[in-house]
Motif scaffolding. Sequence first.
Motif, PDB file in Angstrom:
ATOM      1  N   LYS A 415      12.001  22.981 -15.631  1.00 29.98           N
ATOM      2  CA  LYS A 415      12.900  23.959 -16.256  1.00 29.98           C
ATOM      3  C   LYS A 415      12.793  25.339 -15.627  1.00 29.98           C
ATOM      4  CE  LYS A 415      12.180  21.662 -20.722  1.00 29.98           C
ATOM      5  NZ  LYS A 415      11.574  21.794 -22.048  1.00 29.98           N
ATOM      6  N   LYS A 416      11.909  25.490 -14.654  1.00 26.32           N
ATOM      7  CA  LYS A 416      11.598  26.814 -14.137  1.00 26.32           C
ATOM      8  C   LYS A 416      12.508  27.251 -12.992  1.00 26.32           C
ATOM      9  CE  LYS A 416       7.867  27.689 -16.652  1.00 26.32           C
ATOM     10  NZ  LYS A 416       7.814  28.812 -17.596  1.00 26.32           N
ATOM     11  N   SER A 417      13.477  26.419 -12.628  1.00 22.93           N
ATOM     12  CA  SER A 417      14.355  26.801 -11.517  1.00 22.93           C
ATOM     13  C   SER A 417      15.678  27.346 -12.038  1.00 22.93           C
ATOM     14  CB  SER A 417      14.620  25.587 -10.623  1.00 22.93           C
ATOM     15  OG  SER A 417      15.542  25.910  -9.615  1.00 22.93           O
ATOM     16  N   ARG A 418      16.148  28.450 -11.457  1.00 21.13           N
ATOM     17  CA  ARG A 418      17.436  29.031 -11.849  1.00 21.13           C
ATOM     18  C   ARG A 418      18.589  28.449 -11.038  1.00 21.13           C
ATOM     19  NH1 ARG A 418      16.126  35.217 -10.698  1.00 21.13           N
ATOM     20  NH2 ARG A 418      14.252  35.532 -11.950  1.00 21.13           N
ATOM     21  N   LEU A 419      18.265  27.598 -10.071  1.00 19.45           N
ATOM     22  CA  LEU A 419      19.254  27.235  -9.059  1.00 19.45           C
ATOM     23  C   LEU A 419      20.065  25.994  -9.400  1.00 19.45           C
ATOM     24  CD1 LEU A 419      16.867  27.683  -6.024  1.00 19.45           C
ATOM     25  CD2 LEU A 419      18.539  29.326  -6.856  1.00 19.45           C
ATOM     26  N   GLY A 420      19.733  25.341 -10.530  1.00 20.28           N
ATOM     27  CA  GLY A 420      20.383  24.062 -10.807  1.00 20.28           C
ATOM     28  C   GLY A 420      19.765  22.940  -9.998  1.00 20.28           C
ATOM     29  N   GLU A 421      18.675  23.263  -9.302  1.00 21.52           N
ATOM     30  CA  GLU A 421      17.946  22.256  -8.534  1.00 21.52           C
ATOM     31  C   GLU A 421      16.587  22.038  -9.191  1.00 21.52           C
ATOM     32  OE1 GLU A 421      19.520  23.134  -3.992  1.00 21.52           O
ATOM     33  OE2 GLU A 421      17.762  24.193  -4.743  1.00 21.52           O
ATOM     34  N   VAL A 422      16.124  20.795  -9.170  1.00 21.62           N
ATOM     35  CA  VAL A 422      14.830  20.475  -9.772  1.00 21.62           C
ATOM     36  C   VAL A 422      13.741  20.657  -8.721  1.00 21.62           C
ATOM     37  CG1 VAL A 422      13.448  18.627 -10.799  1.00 21.62           C
ATOM     38  CG2 VAL A 422      15.854  18.880 -11.418  1.00 21.62           C
ATOM     39  N   PRO A 423      12.651  21.370  -9.045  1.00 28.40           N
ATOM     40  CA  PRO A 423      11.588  21.544  -8.048  1.00 28.40           C
ATOM     41  C   PRO A 423      10.945  20.205  -7.670  1.00 28.40           C
ATOM     42  CG  PRO A 423      11.304  23.041  -9.920  1.00 28.40           C
ATOM     43  CD  PRO A 423      12.367  22.077 -10.302  1.00 28.40           C
ATOM     44  N   HIS A 424      10.550  20.086  -6.428  1.00 32.92           N
ATOM     45  CA  HIS A 424       9.746  18.945  -5.987  1.00 32.92           C
ATOM     46  C   HIS A 424       8.386  19.018  -6.679  1.00 32.92           C
ATOM     47  CE1 HIS A 424      12.558  17.865  -2.784  1.00 32.92           C
ATOM     48  NE2 HIS A 424      12.603  19.139  -2.427  1.00 32.92           N
ATOM     49  N   GLN A 425       7.752  17.859  -6.859  1.00 27.38           N
ATOM     50  CA  GLN A 425       6.415  17.848  -7.462  1.00 27.38           C
ATOM     51  C   GLN A 425       5.438  17.068  -6.590  1.00 27.38           C
ATOM     52  OE1 GLN A 425       5.463  17.240 -11.404  1.00 27.38           O
ATOM     53  NE2 GLN A 425       6.884  18.761 -12.189  1.00 27.38           N
ATOM     54  N   LEU A 426       4.303  17.709  -6.338  1.00 25.37           N
ATOM     55  CA  LEU A 426       3.200  17.075  -5.622  1.00 25.37           C
ATOM     56  C   LEU A 426       1.980  17.180  -6.527  1.00 25.37           C
ATOM     57  CD1 LEU A 426       2.154  15.884  -2.901  1.00 25.37           C
ATOM     58  CD2 LEU A 426       1.560  18.215  -2.247  1.00 25.37           C
ATOM     59  N   VAL A 427       1.441  16.039  -6.968  1.00 19.78           N
ATOM     60  CA  VAL A 427       0.256  16.074  -7.824  1.00 19.78           C
ATOM     61  C   VAL A 427      -0.927  15.520  -7.034  1.00 19.78           C
ATOM     62  CG1 VAL A 427       1.592  15.891  -9.949  1.00 19.78           C
ATOM     63  CG2 VAL A 427       0.711  13.827  -8.910  1.00 19.78           C
ATOM     64  N   MET A 428      -2.079  16.145  -7.204  1.00 19.60           N
ATOM     65  CA  MET A 428      -3.254  15.784  -6.405  1.00 19.60           C
ATOM     66  C   MET A 428      -4.423  15.445  -7.317  1.00 19.60           C
ATOM     67  SD  MET A 428      -3.160  18.537  -3.273  1.00 19.60           S
ATOM     68  CE  MET A 428      -3.828  19.909  -4.195  1.00 19.60           C
ATOM     69  N   THR A 429      -5.263  14.557  -6.857  1.00 19.21           N
ATOM     70  CA  THR A 429      -6.497  14.268  -7.582  1.00 19.21           C
ATOM     71  C   THR A 429      -7.608  13.908  -6.613  1.00 19.21           C
ATOM     72  OG1 THR A 429      -7.555  12.907  -9.272  1.00 19.21           O
ATOM     73  CG2 THR A 429      -5.859  11.836  -7.963  1.00 19.21           C
ATOM     74  N   ALA A 430      -8.807  14.393  -6.938  1.00 16.73           N
ATOM     75  CA  ALA A 430      -9.994  14.021  -6.164  1.00 16.73           C
ATOM     76  C   ALA A 430     -10.732  12.879  -6.846  1.00 16.73           C
ATOM     77  CB  ALA A 430     -10.928  15.213  -6.015  1.00 16.73           C
ATOM     78  N   THR A 431     -10.174  12.390  -7.964  1.00 20.04           N
ATOM     79  CA  THR A 431     -10.762  11.232  -8.638  1.00 20.04           C
ATOM     80  C   THR A 431     -10.081   9.993  -8.101  1.00 20.04           C
ATOM     81  OG1 THR A 431     -11.061  12.539 -10.644  1.00 20.04           O
ATOM     82  CG2 THR A 431     -11.224  10.155 -10.868  1.00 20.04           C
ATOM     83  N   PRO A 432     -10.725   9.231  -7.232  1.00 19.04           N
ATOM     84  CA  PRO A 432     -10.064   8.032  -6.710  1.00 19.04           C
ATOM     85  C   PRO A 432      -9.740   7.074  -7.852  1.00 19.04           C
ATOM     86  CG  PRO A 432     -12.007   8.573  -5.408  1.00 19.04           C
ATOM     87  CD  PRO A 432     -12.059   9.419  -6.652  1.00 19.04           C
ATOM     88  N   ILE A 433      -8.488   6.673  -7.929  1.00 16.95           N
ATOM     89  CA  ILE A 433      -8.037   5.787  -9.004  1.00 16.95           C
ATOM     90  C   ILE A 433      -7.727   4.427  -8.386  1.00 16.95           C
ATOM     91  CG2 ILE A 433      -6.294   5.434 -10.789  1.00 16.95           C
ATOM     92  CD1 ILE A 433      -5.886   8.508 -10.724  1.00 16.95           C
ATOM     93  N   PRO A 434      -8.333   3.358  -8.873  1.00 19.73           N
ATOM     94  CA  PRO A 434      -8.031   2.041  -8.318  1.00 19.73           C
ATOM     95  C   PRO A 434      -6.538   1.758  -8.346  1.00 19.73           C
ATOM     96  CG  PRO A 434      -9.884   1.912  -9.823  1.00 19.73           C
ATOM     97  CD  PRO A 434      -9.331   3.293  -9.951  1.00 19.73           C
ATOM     98  N   ARG A 435      -6.061   1.058  -7.347  1.00 13.80           N
ATOM     99  CA  ARG A 435      -4.625   0.829  -7.200  1.00 13.80           C
ATOM    100  C   ARG A 435      -4.025   0.192  -8.455  1.00 13.80           C
ATOM    101  NH1 ARG A 435      -0.863   1.561  -3.875  1.00 13.80           N
ATOM    102  NH2 ARG A 435       0.953   0.215  -3.691  1.00 13.80           N
ATOM    103  N   THR A 436      -4.754  -0.763  -9.054  1.00 14.11           N
ATOM    104  CA  THR A 436      -4.261  -1.422 -10.264  1.00 14.11           C
ATOM    105  C   THR A 436      -3.969  -0.404 -11.357  1.00 14.11           C
ATOM    106  OG1 THR A 436      -5.559  -3.386  -9.778  1.00 14.11           O
ATOM    107  CG2 THR A 436      -4.860  -3.115 -12.032  1.00 14.11           C
ATOM    108  N   LEU A 437      -4.887   0.531 -11.527  1.00 15.32           N
ATOM    109  CA  LEU A 437      -4.739   1.531 -12.574  1.00 15.32           C
ATOM    110  C   LEU A 437      -3.610   2.500 -12.237  1.00 15.32           C
ATOM    111  CD1 LEU A 437      -5.863   2.410 -15.232  1.00 15.32           C
ATOM    112  CD2 LEU A 437      -7.613   3.705 -14.034  1.00 15.32           C
ATOM    113  N   ALA A 438      -3.519   2.896 -10.973  1.00 17.31           N
ATOM    114  CA  ALA A 438      -2.452   3.804 -10.557  1.00 17.31           C
ATOM    115  C   ALA A 438      -1.077   3.176 -10.778  1.00 17.31           C
ATOM    116  CB  ALA A 438      -2.623   4.176  -9.089  1.00 17.31           C
ATOM    117  N   MET A 439      -0.983   1.852 -10.532  1.00 17.78           N
ATOM    118  CA  MET A 439       0.300   1.154 -10.691  1.00 17.78           C
ATOM    119  C   MET A 439       0.763   1.146 -12.136  1.00 17.78           C
ATOM    120  SD  MET A 439      -0.284  -2.114  -8.175  1.00 17.78           S
ATOM    121  CE  MET A 439       1.216  -2.987  -8.649  1.00 17.78           C
ATOM    122  N   THR A 440      -0.182   1.225 -13.093  1.00 17.10           N
ATOM    123  CA  THR A 440       0.212   1.222 -14.499  1.00 17.10           C
ATOM    124  C   THR A 440       0.361   2.636 -15.043  1.00 17.10           C
ATOM    125  OG1 THR A 440      -2.107   1.011 -15.099  1.00 17.10           O
ATOM    126  CG2 THR A 440      -0.839  -0.998 -15.022  1.00 17.10           C
TER     127      THR A 440
END
Length: 693
Positions: A415-440
């Motif tokens: 909601k923070k963009s005035r342009l009518g465009e949705v901001p891109h999102q990049l989320v990061m984690t240093a906690t390795p998450i097993p692929r099975t868990l990430a998929m869910t």
Amino acid sequence: MNNLPTLANIDVTVLKGVGSKLAQVLAKLDIHSVQDLLFHLPLRYLDRTRITAISQLRTNTSVVVQGAVLKTNIVFGKRRSLAVTIEDNSGTTCLRFYHFNASQKNSFEEGRQVRCYGDPRLGSSGLEFYHPEYEFVDSGKTELSEQALTPVYPLTDGLSQSRIRSLTEQAVNLLKDYSPSELLPAEVQQMFGMDTLASALAYLHFPPPEASVEQILAGQHPAQQRLAFEELLAHYLVRQQLREQFQQEHAALIKVHQDKKAALLSTLPFSLTGAQQRVCDEIQRDLSKGVPMLRMVQGDVGSGKTLVAAIAALNVAFSGYQVAIVAPTEILAEQHLNNFKQWLEPLGLRICWLVGKLTAAKRRDALKTIADGEAEIIVGTHALFQEDVDFAKLGLAIIDEQHRFGVDQRLSLRKKSRLGEVPHQLVMTATPIPRTLAMTAYSELDYSVIDELPPGRKPIQTALVSQSRRAHVIERIRVACEKGTQAYWVCPLVEDSETLSAANAEQTWEQLKVALSGFNIAMVHGRLKAAEKEMVMASFKKGESQLLVATTVIEVGVDVPNATLMIIENPERLGLAQLHQLRGRVGRGSEASHCVLLYGDKLSQHAKQRLQVLRESNDGFVIAEKDLEIRGPGELLGTRQTGDMQYRLADAQQHANLIPEVHRIGEHLCVDKELSDKLIQRWIGYNKNYAQV
């Protein structure tokens, strides 16, 4: 048109005993219809059908044990307690009572047979029962009154287990006349050998006496598998709807600014690893599509996620947009601020920050700078989510340690963009998450992994050391500090606990100040105010203190290259992934680093084998897989935040074998909007609004 009533539209008030007041209580649990009640499934079961041998006790499992009273003691500690030791043919356990009287104490005569029911927990003498239900029985009596497992339901204020069991019994009786809609394809129905959804629901609410106790307690009964499959499918579908919603929106078109990237890399004393370059390319492909990027970047401690994020930010900023970088703590935000200033200010980019500790005047200035577009890079904490933060041209939001934020928080930046465009999102984690868990848990996100450490990084040497060698460990700290390096000493608890024999930070701090006089020893724990914590951590980072005694609050983000030694006391109390995160606070400089796991003298063989995993591997993904096996998904993902959906029955560990098939079926069902919505309504229902953020 078929107007016959269905379970989904029969109001819960048709049940005997449900008036308007109880209906309001049930509504807190999102129970509005009879169908909602039927899908409010047991959290677990009480097994009062058999007596468990004391040697077979496990934590988090409710059991009945029976044994003879061996001895009775009153223990004087911080809190006085009555400790009753009982024994059967296989071993001993302790019943502990903090509220008792002389009559109760005297009733536990030596040799008297006592039967008790409860959840064993780790205590000072091993597994103990705290205030269990108990009764005295005749010697040799083994028959039990309960013939079937007893369900335990999630509750809210104003609702008891007996009341909800009574209501559920009425709802199950209605299944004879009204069957819930069969929404799964026939092929899935056949996978589990359950004739109908109604029979699976009835079985799980009231398992029959002949039910396999082991199978149900392990979550592996076909009825549980059948319902877990449907629930996992509903979660997959709602996340795909969220993803599809994003794909239909517009986002900034970001170009690669190769000259600026080359200028940044030329100032660094190292090159990008192959994994970093691959993830940079994956991010750039997303940014160039004109639809909002939703990508998670996982990377082990020290793998170089921040630099990858900086390269993405650089391209977005030089394409004319702003970048928000959100961290869970002020000290981590300040660390990002310093890195981004060092890397990006020489290229001409302007950087500001917004955190809670700013004065009112500085906050006003920061808000104006952000709103006027005078800064391209904005670093901050949760403060960036607040309503009065208005970006001129937000193009990318980078969320660090994303599991510390809820889904609704991450998505609020849309909601923070005035342009009518949705901001891109990049989320990061240093906690390795097993692929099975990430998929869910994160199936709406694309998934990148930085699975390569920069060359020259020295692996941290990890040693298991008994508490009996504590003096030797303290001497090791002295030697390290005399050399000019720094050390951490981590304790699991802040203060003494009668129920856990873990060390506490305050006591340890006092002891180490005496043992290591001449050195500046600081302390930080979760009960300090945020400003105090930040001050202590900043002082340690500057080298003003040589040793930091801390609880696990230091797990995330603190970068002190001069720290080369980590002591973790009572590591058996912590999960492997958390221990790996803590260990990653050292080994960030050029010096060889060490982690000492200072375990208790009563460490079990199982705990030793578990800690051995950490000793033998520095690979966070290997460790995370083992942690998932041992502890389950809740610990890996951290505390569920507002807006995150929780499972009623499904378990990412117990039902991991179902996930590939869930995704296969889900891909086909995505096109059937009506069927998808029915599944989502049934399992997620009124919580679905999280996807509308």
